[in-house]
Design a protein around this motif. Structure first.
Motif, PDB file in Angstrom:
ATOM      1  N   ASN A   1      -8.996  10.337  -4.676  1.00 26.35           N
ATOM      2  CA  ASN A   1      -8.080   9.489  -3.907  1.00 26.35           C
ATOM      3  C   ASN A   1      -7.656  10.171  -2.617  1.00 26.35           C
TER       4      ASN A   1
ATOM      5  N   VAL B   1      -4.486   5.312   1.650  1.00 23.45           N
ATOM      6  CA  VAL B   1      -5.357   6.344   1.093  1.00 23.45           C
ATOM      7  C   VAL B   1      -6.640   5.679   0.580  1.00 23.45           C
TER       8      VAL B   1
ATOM      9  N   ARG C   1      -7.787   4.944  -2.247  1.00 27.81           N
ATOM     10  CA  ARG C   1      -7.564   3.883  -3.243  1.00 27.81           C
ATOM     11  C   ARG C   1      -7.448   2.512  -2.590  1.00 27.81           C
ATOM     12  N   GLU C   2      -6.747   2.478  -1.466  1.00 29.71           N
ATOM     13  CA  GLU C   2      -6.473   1.188  -0.820  1.00 29.71           C
ATOM     14  C   GLU C   2      -7.674   0.645  -0.056  1.00 29.71           C
TER      15      GLU C   2
ATOM     16  N   ASN D   1      -8.655   1.098 -10.546  1.00 30.07           N
ATOM     17  CA  ASN D   1      -7.671   2.114 -10.185  1.00 30.07           C
ATOM     18  C   ASN D   1      -7.515   3.219 -11.230  1.00 30.07           C
TER      19      ASN D   1
ATOM     20  N   GLY E   1      -8.984   8.505  -8.326  1.00 34.40           N
ATOM     21  CA  GLY E   1      -7.983   9.563  -8.501  1.00 34.40           C
ATOM     22  C   GLY E   1      -8.047  10.269  -9.840  1.00 34.40           C
TER      23      GLY E   1
END
Lengths: 474, 474
Positions: free
Chosen positions: A156, A167, A169-170, A202, A206
């Motif tokens: 992430n 970041v 993830r988005e 999700n 990460g």
């Protein structure tokens, strides 16, 4: 039971041959010289070992590797560009699964503003492919020439564009993941809206490769900026920098793409130890801000000038220079990018990658500086980082003339005083670098108890044998 | 075993008394008249039943409710504003846990651009509280006067602001959740960057209350826009609308906050059946776009004019009007907001909330129109929705003069032909409304097999007794 300590059988020649058969002779390496680049990271901080490095060429091959690893209880360490800073990618005797040969761009769709990459695509290549179709992929970090999309998502990654674009993830709309048992989760998707059941992607973003191996991702693209303007600003304090951030966000909103706070000592180290780096401002100031606006229109310059004028009127900005051309802009960023490396000639450096609520950054820096200097008189805090994200690389250089080893021996003492302040302020001990092995033992102490219980349950659910990157994160 | 069919013991008077003791007499309701508002939704489509409605006033009370429910195997249905469109909030004999009394704003921090709300805060109140500190909370949807933050997050609501700011998921920095067994997960966080272990919050966002009860959330705030400009545009086709979208994104980037595609029949229904609604353009066109720019500077008007001028030059825009004042802007949006309700006077309407990759929207509409009219000659497709998100409310009105019940009896036939096209194009059968009970039985057919397996595993992990909103989603 700590997954790291779960006993793994040794890797027999027969088993090596079975793994080799999956990827082909050319892509299974056991010779120390061939294995070396995969077990040592570039700073030389982590030295790993591995009996076997596999370089699969497809999702199906990774699935077969995981099936065999599950049936024979062999632990795997997934690895992208091997640029991580917390040891998450370094094996301790496990088989390395390098994703670098999964380097295809499967689809690029400028009308939908999406790009589907395999996980081994190098970040800079992804940026370039987006630019080739007049789009912008905003993830950007120091290691972009060698880190991979799979690694960026598994950790992430943050970087300098996170302020406006978020970041890693988005930036992911969908993922393809090989699970520990070899099942392939196809959650690739070009959709911006999809409310059909639980969000699975999700979990893997990460997770540092401990829940599965990301093999492909659908990423968001953005309009290419038409004007980019960069300023180097001198000011008195982090509190004034925060006021300037507030003015900048009100004026520029999403066009404010970077807002980096730099202590004078950090700038000084870069100028002193970097090659061909000059101080952008003639005058000296205790603090600096490197800020950038990127706009789809030709208005970045006017907006930036208006922000700086307001800052000067309000007595916040003491001096400022706007990059006159691309090479000056590059020079500003080089000063920033070499900040971490420039601490090395100053001796031992104890590093932190923390975040606190944006409004708490000035108080954090003040308290941490006082606490660290009290703990080790003469030690030199070198704070710099992404003020707009509340993310400070709070590094501490040794006292001038002190012994580096003695200083570094106090790494955990320094961590302890810094983390205490971070946690009291509702912050995070790892803002963008992840947990890896570096911060694994701290995690249970800093995280909500129920969160740790849930993480352990999810790990057991998805990797019941503990073969996925054991000993990392949890 | 289907969780919906898991046998639950009846609710004895003794158990009702124990639940009542947790929330207090005043907040435990068993009288049919008191229960009625919680078991029927506003359209009257779902009629539920419940022996007991609980209105806890705190996270601790919800935790106690869950502990008791777990020990006695009592099923719960969490409920916010009761405005969902897929029946996710409607009980079928379970105890209702209404979160509406959890209505405190726990913290608002304009410097950090965050707001921590309890889950029962009404969306419009959250918007207003943000505005009170000169910030903007961009989630916006028709039900905002009564829906709650907890419901918005549990269903991962979309709405008209998703184009620039993302769906509800993207606005949550952290959550507080009560798990089925009563444990309280504290994952509240004001941090924009936090890479300490697995992402847990996204499991609960969009899970429709089947994995736990969201009790609070930390939300992102944004700078308040200083100029907002809204245009109503007439054009020839969805393909031209897509070209206009592309021009608009290149010109306005993040300032393009809404881009709604409307078929002429949808506009016509609104004008004909809405109260005080007039066609914004004097001329007729087969398609319309309602677009809005919101900028932190006074430049929205100039940018919008430049976009429309380019559209006209390129022969894409046939006519356009920019709202001259706030009341005209409100009138444009009223026409859009009443679009769904305005289909009712036209008889039976079979509704879809689909998404496809943005670039595929024109092909989707063309294929779906042909397929639906072939299936039911004379039926009238009424497509409208969020083109920028690839999300179309693809509704189909009955043939003029046909029998509504006969038409509605073919709901699943019409779904089948539409969903086939959606899936072939890589789309979703529920873009923003969720699964609930309405689409539960379709989910295993349209979703990746491994994804469904993982969802079921996660459900079993977090809710082993199946007491959280049983029969919904899975």
């Amino acid at each position: 039971m700590n997954i790291a300590q779960m006993p793994m059988p040794p890797l027999s020649p027969e088993l090596i041959a079975r793994f080799r058969a999956i990827v082909g002779d050319k892509y299974a390496m056991t010779e120390p010289a061939d294995v070396a680049p995969y077990v040592t990271e570039e700073r030389g901080l982590y030295h790993g070992r591995s009996p076997l490095v596999l370089r699969p060429g497809s999702t199906a091959e990774i699935s077969d590797i995981c099936k065999l690893a599950t049936s024979e209880r062999i632990a795997l360490v997934p690895q992208g560009g091997n640029t991580g800073l917390v040891g998450g990618q370094t094996p301790q005797g496990e088989v390395v699964v390098s994703t670098r040969r999964l380097d295809k761009i499967r689809d690029i769709d400028p009308s939908s503003n999406t790009m589907t990459c395999e996980s081994g695509v190098v970040l800079q290549v992804a940026q370039q492919k987006a630019a080739d179709v007049d789009r912008y992929f905003p993830l950007s970090l120091g290691a972009e020439g060698s880190c991979t999309i799979g690694g960026n998502l598994s950790t992430n990654a943050g970087g300098t564009g996170a302020l406006a674009f978020g970041v890693a993830r988005e930036m992911a709309l969908g993922l393809e993941v090989v699970l520990a048992d070899g099942r392939i989760l196809n959650a690739l998707s070009k959709l911006k809206k999809d409310n059909t059941g639980y969000d699975l992607k999700n979990l893997f973003i990460g997770a540092e490769g401990t829940l599965g191996i990301i093999t492909a991702a659908t990423l968001k693209l953005f309009p290419k900026p038409r004007s980019i303007e960069t300023a180097f600003v001198g000011l008195k304090s982090p509190a004034d920098a925060l006021k300037l951030l507030s003015i900048s966000q009100a004026e520029a909103a999403g066009s404010l793409t970077s807002f980096e706070l730099l202590a004078d000592i950090a700038v000084d180290f870069s100028v002193r130890h970097g090659i061909d780096i000059r101080a952008p401002l003639a005058s000296t100031h205790p603090w600096f801000v490197l800020m950038e606006l990127s706009s789809p229109r030709e208005d970045a310059r006017a907006t930036l000038e208006s922000i700086l004028a307001q800052g000067m009127e309000q007595g916040i900005v003491d001096d400022a220079v706007i990059a006159a051309n691309l090479s000056q802009r590059a020079a500003f960023w080089k000063l920033r990018d070499e900040m971490s490396a420039a601490q090395k000639p100053e001796g031992g450096s104890i590093k932190h990658d923390i975040s606190v609520p944006v409004a708490a950054v000035p108080a954090f820096i003040a308290e941490a500086n006082a606490a660290v200097v009290k703990l080790i008189p003469g030690s030199r805090p070198v704070p710099f980082g992404h003020l707009g994200d509340g993310n400070i690389h709070y590094n501490v250089s040794q006292p001038v003339g002190a012994d580096a080893a003695d200083f570094l021996a106090r790494w955990h003492d320094v961590n302890a005083v810094v983390f205490e302040i971070v946690l009291r302020m509702g912050g995070s001990i790892s803002a963008e670098h992840g947990i890896g092995v570096l911060k694994r033992d701290e995690l249970p102490e800093v995280k909500d108890k129920v969160a740790i219980e849930l993480m352990r349950s999810i790990k057991t659910l998805l990797d019941p044998l503990g073969i996925m990157n054991p000993g990392k994160v949890l």
